[in-house]
Design a protein around this motif. Structure first.
Motif, PDB file in Angstrom:
ATOM      1  N   GLN A  42       0.832  -1.215   0.000  1.00  0.00           N
ATOM      2  CA  GLN A  42       0.000   0.000   0.000  1.00  0.00           C
ATOM      3  C   GLN A  42       0.865   1.263   0.000  1.00  0.00           C
ATOM      4  N   ARG A  43       2.190   1.064   0.017  1.00  0.00           N
ATOM      5  CA  ARG A  43       3.102   2.198   0.149  1.00  0.00           C
ATOM      6  C   ARG A  43       3.179   2.978  -1.168  1.00  0.00           C
ATOM      7  N   ALA A  44       3.274   4.295  -1.063  1.00  0.00           N
ATOM      8  CA  ALA A  44       3.390   5.096  -2.282  1.00  0.00           C
ATOM      9  C   ALA A  44       4.862   5.175  -2.715  1.00  0.00           C
ATOM     10  N   CYS A  45       5.089   5.705  -3.915  1.00  0.00           N
ATOM     11  CA  CYS A  45       6.453   5.693  -4.467  1.00  0.00           C
ATOM     12  C   CYS A  45       7.242   6.955  -4.064  1.00  0.00           C
ATOM     13  N   VAL A  46       8.509   6.993  -4.459  1.00  0.00           N
ATOM     14  CA  VAL A  46       9.401   8.101  -4.117  1.00  0.00           C
ATOM     15  C   VAL A  46       8.837   9.428  -4.638  1.00  0.00           C
ATOM     16  N   TYR A  47       8.421   9.411  -5.903  1.00  0.00           N
ATOM     17  CA  TYR A  47       7.877  10.625  -6.522  1.00  0.00           C
ATOM     18  C   TYR A  47       6.677  11.134  -5.722  1.00  0.00           C
ATOM     19  N   CYS A  48       5.815  10.214  -5.313  1.00  0.00           N
ATOM     20  CA  CYS A  48       4.621  10.605  -4.556  1.00  0.00           C
ATOM     21  C   CYS A  48       5.016  11.273  -3.244  1.00  0.00           C
ATOM     22  N   GLY A  49       6.021  10.696  -2.552  1.00  0.00           N
ATOM     23  CA  GLY A  49       6.492  11.276  -1.289  1.00  0.00           C
ATOM     24  C   GLY A  49       6.982  12.702  -1.489  1.00  0.00           C
ATOM     25  N   SER A 161      12.759   9.561  -8.857  1.00  0.00           N
ATOM     26  CA  SER A 161      12.350   8.405  -9.676  1.00  0.00           C
ATOM     27  C   SER A 161      11.689   7.378  -8.758  1.00  0.00           C
ATOM     28  N   GLY A 162      10.504   6.948  -9.134  1.00  0.00           N
ATOM     29  CA  GLY A 162       9.677   6.124  -8.248  1.00  0.00           C
ATOM     30  C   GLY A 162      10.355   4.906  -7.667  1.00  0.00           C
ATOM     31  N   PHE A 163      11.217   4.281  -8.447  1.00  0.00           N
ATOM     32  CA  PHE A 163      11.738   2.969  -8.039  1.00  0.00           C
ATOM     33  C   PHE A 163      13.009   3.037  -7.186  1.00  0.00           C
TER      34      PHE A 163
END
Ligand code: SF4
Length: 457
Positions: A42-49, A161-163
């Motif tokens: 359920q965790r959001a990605c780096v970009y979202c943070g 970058s999200g990953f």
């Protein structure tokens, strides 16, 4: 308890250390690590943070360099309010296509910046990197530097970058940008303003930062800069001219506070304005810092007045909710801690607590606060949330946008604690709003018609 009608969930062995039960076998909860590969959490990605933290900067152009899907994190799901510019409510994207991915997207990015600067004349452009940009290797630093020189404004890359990690890495990327913006523009440090503080980790959702500003003004303390609710390019530059940093969202802002302490000698403290107990404690802590008798007196007067106004609402909620059980799944550990206390305030037992980015010390505090048998889990997936809410007989889930459908599918009540809510949950007004929201969802007649399941106990 009735037999579970659902098929047995497949257990993911690698997740065992990220789940614990209070009173069960003593073990250290694994947290602050990457998600388990192949397990959709359920965790959001780096970009979202990074976007959560930076998007409330009201007069910036927020340009997402990536495919259009990443830009779906817009102001619409981040309802922070503004007293000035509304530019931040626009969502801009370079909308990378197959051809850009093969030949690179740097030219497209440069011309998007030029177009946006010509149209909106901003002082600040924030360019967010997304997964695909990390994969194709566009040089964001170089494109932003050239654009900054071309236009004579700040064009700052957000390395998100999200990953490349989890949501917490996005917080770090955002704090790097905020620190850069806070550096005084002159060689000399800015003179510290007396009785002022910076308020970190409030995004002014439904005007919450304004409410806290009013409380503090009544005590005699002025807010210098809010990170980042209702902030602007100019206000952020004044950040070093203050005596104290207070942090509401510890997960996202502790790094910035640490850096500001190192560079500008500004001490910091954690606060929480969720629930009556934490609000009063935080106001007292802030007033005490200034060692001013008048401030202490003003604080006690404010607390007594507000508690007299709302105490009866909280007390009657407590009677109404007796025997009800709640589950919590939120972004940060500090928020989870406040919510456990807030549920206790209205007479609800917490039976499951999870977070996306909680730290070890926060999970230790959670472990001390909750009752025996409570499940504590880090970076959960939907199947785990379902399993534990069902097993523990939760009547209510408090979470964000991704958890709402899960609660409704299970036929249990839901409280929105995400950035898209439109009502304040901070301070005394927030304590009442929270109790009323719990009442309206928990006591809704709709649950009578929902399919009976074991969780309805
Ligand atoms: S940055 Fe990556 S993980 Fe994040 S929304 Fe975009 S594609 Fe998804």
């Amino acid at each position: 308890m009735k037999e579970d009608f659902r098929p047995q969930q497949d257990e993911i062995k690698e997740r065992r250390d990220s789940i614990s039960v209070k009173g069960g076998q003593k073990k250290q909860l694994k947290c602050d690590t990457h998600s388990v590969s192949g397990c959709v959490s359920q965790r959001a990605c780096v970009y979202c943070g990074a976007r959560v933290v930076l998007n409330p900067v009201t007069d910036a152009v927020h340009l997402v360099h990536g495919p259009i899907g990443c830009a779906s994190y817009t102001w619409d799901i981040r309802g922070s309010l503004t007293s000035g510019s509304s530019l931040y409510r626009n969502s801009f994207s370079t909308d990378l296509q197959e051809e850009d991915i093969i030949f690179g997207g740097e030219k497209k990015l440069a011309s998007a910046i030029d177009e946006l600067v010509a149209k909106h004349n901003p002082k600040l452009v924030l360019v967010y990197s997304t997964c695909i940009v990390g994969v194709i290797g566009d040089d964001l630093d170089a494109v932003c530097k050239a654009a900054a020189a071309r236009h004579g404004i700040e064009v700052i890359p957000v390395q998100s970058s999200g990953f490349i990690g989890n949501k917490a890495a996005g917080y770090r990327a955002a704090c790097d940008v905020l620190l850069r913006l806070s550096l005084p523009q002159t060689a000399n440090p800015l003179p510290k303003q007396q009785y002022t503080i910076n308020y970190l980790g409030d995004f002014n959702l439904a005007g919450e930062a304004w409410m806290i500003k009013n409380y503090l003004a009544e005590i005699g303390i002025k807010i210098n800069v809010v990170f980042t609710g209702d902030s602007s390019y100019e206000t952020l530059q004044k950040a070093s001219a203050t005596s104290l940093n207070i942090i509401q969202c510890a997960g996202s802002m502790t790094i910035l506070a640490e850096q500001m302490e190192k560079r500008f000698q500004i001490p910091y403290m954690n606060v929480s304005f969720l629930g009556m107990e934490d609000t009063a404690e935080s106001l007292r802590k802030i007033a005490a810092f200034f060692e001013n008798k008048e401030f202490n007196k003003n604080t006690e007067r404010l607390i007594a007045r507000e508690e007299a106004k709302v105490g009866h609402v909280i007390e009657s909620a407590k009677q109404l909710f007796a025997g009800k059980k709640a589950a919590i799944y939120v972004g940060g550990g500090f928020k989870a801690i406040s919510l456990i206390k807030q549920f206790r305030e209205i007479g609800i037992d917490v039976v499951m607590v999870g977070t996306q980015t909680g730290r070890k010390d926060e999970y230790d505090t959670i472990g001390e606060l909750v009752n025996e048998g409570t499940v504590v889990l880090d970076d959960a997936n939907p199947s785990e949330l379902e399993k534990f809410m069902t097993e523990k007989g939760a009547h209510l889930l408090v979470g964000g946008v991704k958890e709402r459908p899960l609660a409704y599918k299970l036929g249990i009540a839901f409280i929105d604690h995400n950035h898209d809510r439109k009502h304040p949950l901070s301070g005394y007004t927030g304590a009442v709003n929270f109790a009323r929201e719990v009442e309206s969802t928990l006591c809704s007649p709709v649950w009578k018609y929902a399919k009976e399941g074991p969780h309805h106990g």
